[in-house]
Design a protein around this motif. Structure first.
Motif, PDB file in Angstrom:
ATOM      1  N   ASN A 132       0.839  -1.195   0.000  1.00  0.00           N
ATOM      2  CA  ASN A 132       0.000   0.000   0.000  1.00  0.00           C
ATOM      3  C   ASN A 132       0.879   1.252   0.000  1.00  0.00           C
ATOM      4  N   PRO A 133       0.752   2.050  -1.046  1.00  0.00           N
ATOM      5  CA  PRO A 133       1.614   3.239  -1.155  1.00  0.00           C
ATOM      6  C   PRO A 133       1.082   4.385  -0.295  1.00  0.00           C
ATOM      7  N   VAL A 134       1.284   4.296   0.995  1.00  0.00           N
ATOM      8  CA  VAL A 134       0.758   5.325   1.890  1.00  0.00           C
ATOM      9  C   VAL A 134       1.516   6.636   1.710  1.00  0.00           C
ATOM     10  N   ALA A 135       0.845   7.726   2.078  1.00  0.00           N
ATOM     11  CA  ALA A 135       1.425   9.054   1.884  1.00  0.00           C
ATOM     12  C   ALA A 135       2.334   9.407   3.050  1.00  0.00           C
ATOM     13  N   GLY A 136       3.403   8.674   3.198  1.00  0.00           N
ATOM     14  CA  GLY A 136       4.342   8.959   4.275  1.00  0.00           C
ATOM     15  C   GLY A 136       5.486   7.974   4.225  1.00  0.00           C
ATOM     16  N   PRO A 137       6.497   8.193   5.062  1.00  0.00           N
ATOM     17  CA  PRO A 137       7.687   7.337   5.023  1.00  0.00           C
ATOM     18  C   PRO A 137       7.454   6.009   5.735  1.00  0.00           C
ATOM     19  N   PHE A 139       6.718   1.696   5.242  1.00  0.00           N
ATOM     20  CA  PHE A 139       6.468   0.442   4.547  1.00  0.00           C
ATOM     21  C   PHE A 139       5.096  -0.018   5.021  1.00  0.00           C
ATOM     22  N   ASN A 140       4.251  -0.443   4.093  1.00  0.00           N
ATOM     23  CA  ASN A 140       2.907  -0.853   4.493  1.00  0.00           C
ATOM     24  C   ASN A 140       2.449  -1.946   3.551  1.00  0.00           C
ATOM     25  N   HIS A 141       2.102  -3.060   4.128  1.00  0.00           N
ATOM     26  CA  HIS A 141       1.555  -4.091   3.250  1.00  0.00           C
ATOM     27  C   HIS A 141       0.420  -4.836   3.927  1.00  0.00           C
ATOM     28  N   THR A 142      -0.404  -5.442   3.092  1.00  0.00           N
ATOM     29  CA  THR A 142      -1.564  -6.183   3.567  1.00  0.00           C
ATOM     30  C   THR A 142      -1.486  -7.595   3.015  1.00  0.00           C
ATOM     31  N   ALA A 143      -1.652  -8.553   3.893  1.00  0.00           N
ATOM     32  CA  ALA A 143      -1.608  -9.938   3.464  1.00  0.00           C
ATOM     33  C   ALA A 143      -2.662 -10.734   4.218  1.00  0.00           C
ATOM     34  N   PRO A 144      -3.181 -11.780   3.582  1.00  0.00           N
ATOM     35  CA  PRO A 144      -4.196 -12.589   4.261  1.00  0.00           C
ATOM     36  C   PRO A 144      -3.575 -13.510   5.301  1.00  0.00           C
ATOM     37  N   GLU A 145      -4.312 -13.718   6.360  1.00  0.00           N
ATOM     38  CA  GLU A 145      -3.934 -14.691   7.379  1.00  0.00           C
ATOM     39  C   GLU A 145      -5.153 -15.537   7.696  1.00  0.00           C
ATOM     40  N   PRO A 146      -4.940 -16.736   8.210  1.00  0.00           N
ATOM     41  CA  PRO A 146      -6.098 -17.559   8.576  1.00  0.00           C
ATOM     42  C   PRO A 146      -6.910 -16.908   9.684  1.00  0.00           C
ATOM     43  N   THR A 147      -8.224 -17.122   9.646  1.00  0.00           N
ATOM     44  CA  THR A 147      -9.047 -16.562  10.710  1.00  0.00           C
ATOM     45  C   THR A 147      -9.021 -17.433  11.950  1.00  0.00           C
ATOM     46  N   GLY A 148      -8.708 -18.740  11.806  1.00  0.00           N
ATOM     47  CA  GLY A 148      -8.577 -19.586  12.990  1.00  0.00           C
ATOM     48  C   GLY A 148      -9.326 -20.902  12.860  1.00  0.00           C
TER      49      GLY A 148
ATOM     50  N   THR B 449      -4.999   4.312   1.415  1.00  0.00           N
ATOM     51  CA  THR B 449      -4.575   3.118   0.677  1.00  0.00           C
ATOM     52  C   THR B 449      -4.407   1.911   1.587  1.00  0.00           C
ATOM     53  N   SER B 450      -4.503   2.122   2.887  1.00  0.00           N
ATOM     54  CA  SER B 450      -4.162   1.081   3.855  1.00  0.00           C
ATOM     55  C   SER B 450      -5.418   0.465   4.465  1.00  0.00           C
ATOM     56  N   GLU B 463     -11.920  -1.563   5.545  1.00  0.00           N
ATOM     57  CA  GLU B 463     -12.173  -0.270   4.922  1.00  0.00           C
ATOM     58  C   GLU B 463     -10.830   0.335   4.548  1.00  0.00           C
ATOM     59  N   GLY B 464     -10.805   0.950   3.397  1.00  0.00           N
ATOM     60  CA  GLY B 464      -9.548   1.513   2.917  1.00  0.00           C
ATOM     61  C   GLY B 464      -8.868   0.544   1.972  1.00  0.00           C
ATOM     62  N   GLY B 465      -8.101   1.115   1.074  1.00  0.00           N
ATOM     63  CA  GLY B 465      -7.303   0.310   0.163  1.00  0.00           C
ATOM     64  C   GLY B 465      -8.151  -0.443  -0.853  1.00  0.00           C
TER      65      GLY B 465
END
Lengths: 289, 478, 327
Positions: A132-137, A139-148, B449-450, B463-465
């Protein structure tokens, strides 16, 4: 003199072991013509309880496996199923009352589905995760994880392909499952559990209970240590499905709703069987020197 | 002589608050058929305006308007929808100071935050989703993404305009129309947003705003012609919504409570960790669902961290939300203040040690000083229940495994913080924490975006991204 | 500003004698200091920068800022005439307003100390840069001679540079010993000493972790002030670098009881900037540092902007550069 065959005892599959029902109850399983085939263990609410405990115990270990390893294990399930095709074909034919050829094609599809899901293990995060290219310095990423722990009410009609189609997406994404098999057609599920036991699947990752979704469903749906539930097995029973959904709200389970009628399991599943049971986790970290 | 900052109030004259407000339905402000209620300035308890309380019939009108508008809006090309959203984003920027001041007056949050965080992120949210409107088929959410229909949206009082943006922007970008209910105590910026929709010439009925309390919200989410429910608020209400929509085809996104652990290891960059702790719990008076309300500090540095934390808390300035130097504003309502007080008193009664820096609180309005509780264990109610106020519970741990265990030992799972200079430990902790957002060496950061949203009883959906689009498209696989 | 060299280190400092006993122990200590997260430190500095200072607070801050200025010229083209002009400006920054305070010091190269001293006497301090300023690239003997010469000429303060090469190469003990030796070179025959400021050239140290380590190293070596920059390298003083140094002096006093001053130098040109620094001093280190004895601005053009703002405060209208002296 004809040899008397040695019959199998059909048991539950909990925590990698094959216990009888804690209740001591069993029920008669008939073939499609109503002829007695076997007695299956009749799972009780306490078996649900034990299965959830076993699943929870296995959850972090399974989620912690590498995606590659989970894919290997799913593929291994397919291999072992392939090895036991005649047994599955017979069980499906007997349970579903279909021709040998139709049963064969169901088994083919079930094995192929496992292979399909096996390949997803190390790809889903790439397809549904993102940087995710956030507007700031940062690193940001999103990844799936198991719910359980996922409660799975397996389809009532499709005894093997339907079962595999609801179990595979749950475990390939790193979840663990407590499965209630088809009530009238439980035997392919029992054989499937024997395959799981010999396919490098850690005990507790999949627990299979033969029994009645109408009885067991409410216990699973209300269980506060179950994170999600697939209501496929109560398709067509809108009243029950609604009550299960209401119960599931007690701890905000992720619910895969019951369809109006049982779907054709040979259709392309798409991603939703997997995405319904993953959590998107977003991680931030500053970028600096 | 010390450095006594003189008051530096932001001018209130930029906003023009009307004596009374109606509902925004089908592009017009209309009188409600129900009663009305007052919205007050929580910093002074002065009445700001009389606001209509939408009845079931009003909600029905709003849903009907949204349904009528859906036809045109969903068939409009994404390119055109995008331009409306860009327009809205620009107007929000143009009227940014006005929105910020109004938000601070109605909500009690410091102008520093409404001006530098809420409003800029609101505009950014509309910009971000504007750009998606004509690119949905590239979002990886299926080959033919289609909107759901009418979205019923109910938002909380802690970030009134920001939560509106989180709900409205993706819904509109995907071609849905909305009926939105702002919180009872903070309706004013949503009503100003309605004016912005008018300025943008947004087609009537695409956005409808119905003010009211819980009953109005219930009418919105349970209306049979609402296809999608999006709710941010308490877990209790979230569960009620999940029950209410059981057995229907309504899709739901629920952003609920939290009790986030903010975990500080002994090798943390300590000054930044202190800032992260302070920002984590005192940002927005702690009225933040993802607030770092449980500080888990490694026992070996607990004394040092606490000493530094207390010193830092001594520099926090509590007071007039419109003063540019205010760090902590007013508690949003008497009711919320009551709850914070009640849980704090329970904390004391349960044996935790309460500490707050000396600070003069204004005589009128709702105020609570920044407060920490030490000697807290997992068994204390203040360590388990969401206080939703400027109250931090401090617990200790010895090992990473213990930190993970304690952090996850809650029915919630919205966010978590980790402070350590060791890279591999950050990644380990991030993977072990059962929370939808993990802030490592930072806290309370938000970006359009997040994706944002919780595990477990903190709700579901994001919500978001890119993930935020899935909540507003048919059959979308996030 | 003359104080007597203490015969023994401060009691709080004595506990650190083991730290500086060897290269290994010093390195262990400096690398054991908490890290500084760049983004977090910069966000904190920016946050303090949003404080809005008005009316009485601003008037007070302006006078304090003027009193904290080390009015500086460090050019190859500096002449006796140039520094004399600067010295006069230091005494009476605003000739039109006698209520305007003098600056803290005039900062020049060592050879021009006498010229300045002749004008300012003891009313304003004279600071001299030394130790092969700005690069610090000379033998120890030359650096010490440079220092002693400036002190002999009457410098009240010595602004030394550290050997950044040695620091970056990890030769912390060498840097430590250079500071100790320079500190000794500041001692006058009567036993008093010129105040020592240690310049890190933070633009060359690059990371805030290094700035924190350099701060502790210099403080352990007995400096009176820590200073950001020579003004010859970009970036010079910044708010976040100063933040890290203020945290260091705050923590050092807490640990040892010894208070050390801070001097950002270079790049601070406007009143707005100066007030941001004062806010930061106030909120990070505290009141005790809001004094020319403990905080300085190394600057030249800043002074006129402070004077213009001061005039705006007293007259209520905006002033212009023509009304302030260019020296």
């Amino acid at each position: 003199m004809a040899r008397i065959d040695v019959r199998k005892t059909y048991k539950l599959y909990i925590g990698g072991a094959f216990p009888r029902s804690e209740s001591g109850h069993s029920y008669e399983v008939a073939d499609s013509k109503g002829r007695f085939v076997a007695n299956a263990a009749l799972a009780s609410r306490k078996d649900v309880r034990d299965a959830v405990v076993a699943a929870r115990k296995a959850a972090s270990g399974w989620a912690g496996r590498t995606a590659y390893n989970r894919g290997q294990i799913l593929y291994r399930i397919a291999e072992v199923m392939e090895d036991r095709r005649p047994q599955f074909e017979e069980a499906v034919r007997q349970s579903e009352g279909i021709t040998a050829a139709a049963a064969r094609s169901q088994v083919d599809a079930a094995i192929d589905r496992l292979v399909w899901y096996a390949g997803w293990a190390d790809k889903l995060a790439q397809v549904i995760g993102n940087a995710n290219p956030v507007a700031g310095p940062f690193f940001n990423h999103t990844a799936p994880e198991p719910t359980g722990v996922v409660g799975v009410l397996a389809p009532q009609s499709s005894s093997l392909l339907g079962l595999v189609s609801v179990v595979a997406p749950v475990i390939v994404t790193g979840n663990v499952a407590v499965v209630v098999s088809s009530y009238d057609r439980p035997l392919p599920a029992v054989t499937f559990s024997e395959v799981l036991a010999t396919s490098d699947v850690p005990g507790g990752v999949v627990n299979i209970l033969t029994g009645d979704a109408v009885v067991l469903g409410p216990w699973l749906a209300a269980h506060m240590d179950v994170n999600a539930i697939d209501l496929a097995g109560v398709a067509g029973d809108a009243e029950l499905a609604t009550s299960l959904e209401v119960a599931a709200a007690d701890n905000l389970k992720r619910v895969r709703r019951a369809p109006e009628t049982e779907p054709d399991w040979t259709n392309d599943p798409g991603l939703s069987p997997m995405t319904g049971f993953v959590e998107h986790k977003t991680v931030w970290h500053p970028i600096g020197i | 002589m010390g450095f006594e900052y003189a008051p530096a109030p932001e001018s209130r004259s930029i906003v023009d608050i009307k004596a009374s407000y109606g509902l925004f339905i089908d592009g017009e402000f209309v009188d409600g058929r129900g009663s009305s209620f007052k919205t007050i300035n929580p910093a002074t308890e002065e009445t700001l305006a009389e606001v209509a309380e939408a009845s079931d019939a009003d909600v029905d009108l709003a849903v009907k308007a949204a349904r009528r508008a859906f036809r045109g809006w969903s068939r409009m090309s994404g390119k055109e929808r995008a331009k409306y959203l860009f327009r809205i984003a620009r107007i929000i920027q143009e009227r940014g100071r006005e929105l910020a001041v109004l938000e601070s007056i109605d909500n009690g949050k410091p102008i520093k935050e409404s001006r530098d965080v809420d409003v800029p992120v609101v505009a950014a949210h509309f910009f971000y989703y504007a750009g998606w409107a004509d690119k949905l088929e590239y979002a990886g959410l299926g080959p033919n993404p289609q909107p759901l229909g009418v979205a019923g949206q109910v938002i909380p009082w802690n970030f009134p305009l920001l939560m509106l943006a989180w709900k409205v922007a993706p819904a509109l970008a995907c071609g849905n129309t909305v009926v939105l209910k702002p919180a009872e105590t903070t309706p004013l910026t949503a009503l100003l947003f309605a004016e912005i929709c008018q300025q943008a010439d947004l087609p009537p009925g695409v956005v409808n705003i119905v003010t009211g309390a819980g009953g109005t919200g219930q009418a919105v989410v349970s209306h049979p012609d609402v296809d999608k429910v999006a709710f941010t608020g308490s877990t209790a209400v979230g569960k009620a919504i999940a029950r209410a929509i059981a057995g229907t085809d309504k899709k739901a996104t629920l952003e609920l409570g939290g009790k986030a652990a903010n975990i500080v290891f002994d090798d943390a960059a300590i000054d930044q960790a202190i800032e992260g702790i302070v920002g984590g719990i005192f940002f927005n008076q702690g009225h933040v669902c993802c607030a770092g309300s449980r500080l888990l500090v490694q026992e070996s540095v607990a004394d040092e961290v606490l000493a530094r934390l207390k010193r830092r808390m001594g520099t926090l300035r509590v007071g007039d939300p419109l003063d540019k130097n205010t760090d902590i504003g007013a508690i949003n309502s008497a009711e919320q203040l009551g709850r914070i007080r009640e849980l704090s008193e329970i904390g004391v009664a349960e044996g935790a040690e309460r500490w707050a820096p000396a600070c003069d609180l204004p005589s009128s309005g709702f105020w609570f000083p920044p407060t920490i509780f030490t000697g807290v264990t997992q068994a204390h109610r203040i360590a388990r229940e969401e206080v939703f106020g400027p109250v931090l519970s401090v617990l200790t741990f010895r090992t990473p495994a213990e930190a993970v265990e304690k952090a996850n030992n809650t029915p919630y799972g919205l966010s978590a913080g980790v402070w350590t200079e060791k890279g591999s430990r950050i990644l380990h902790m991030a993977s072990q924490l059962r929370a939808g957002v993990v802030w490592a060496n930072t806290f309370n950061k938000f970006d359009p975006t997040s994706p944002f949203g919780g595990y477990k009883e903190s709700g579901y959906g994001r919500e978001g991204g890119r993930q935020g689009l899935a909540a507003y498209l048919k059959g979308a696989d996030a | 500003m003359s104080t007597t060299v203490p015969t023994d280190p401060a009691p709080g400092l004595a506990a650190y004698s083991e730290v500086t006993a060897s290269e290994a122990s010093l390195r262990r200590f400096l690398h054991g200091l908490p890290g500084v997260d760049q983004v977090g430190a910069e966000a904190r500095a920016a946050g303090l920068g949003t404080r809005s200072i008005k009316t009485t607070a601003k008037a007070w801050a302006l006078d304090l800022a003027i009193r904290m200025v080390d009015l500086t010229t460090l050019e190859g083209q500096d002449t006796p005439g140039k520094v004399r002009a600067l010295a006069n400006k230091a005494l009476r920054p605003d000739p039109a307003d006698p209520s305007c305070p003098s600056v803290a010091a005039v900062c020049v190269y060592g050879d021009l100390v006498g010229e300045v001293k002749a004008i300012v006497g003891s009313q304003v301090n004279v600071a001299a840069v030394a130790t092969a300023f700005p690069s610090g690239r000379a033998s120890m003997a030359v650096k010490l001679a440079d220092t002693r010469d400036a002190v002999a000429q009457g410098a009240d303060e010595i602004d030394m540079v550290i050997d950044r090469g040695a620091f970056l190469a990890g030769h912390y003990l060498q840097v430590f010993e250079e500071i100790v030796a320079t500190r000794e070179a500041c001692v006058r025959p009567d036993g008093s000493h010129a105040h020592l400021k240690v310049i890190f050239e933070t633009g060359e140290l690059q990371t805030y972790d290094n700035v924190r380590r350099a701060s502790w190293l210099a403080m352990l070596a007995g400096t009176d002030f820590i200073k950001t920059s020579t003004g010859k390298v970009q970036p010079a003083a910044t708010l976040p670098v100063t933040l890290v140094m203020l945290e260091a002096v705050r923590d050092f006093r807490e640990a040892t009881g010894v208070q050390i001053g801070v001097k950002p130098a270079g790049g601070i040109r406007t009143t707005k900037d100066a007030i941001k620094y004062l806010v930061m001093v106030n909120e990070i280190a505290g009141d005790d540092w809001l004094d020319p004895d403990w905080f300085r601005f190394g600057a030249s053009t800043l002074l006129n902007d402070l004077l213009m703002q001061r005039t705006k405060m007293t007259t209520g209208r905006y002033s212009g550069p023509d009304y302030f002296t260019l020296d």
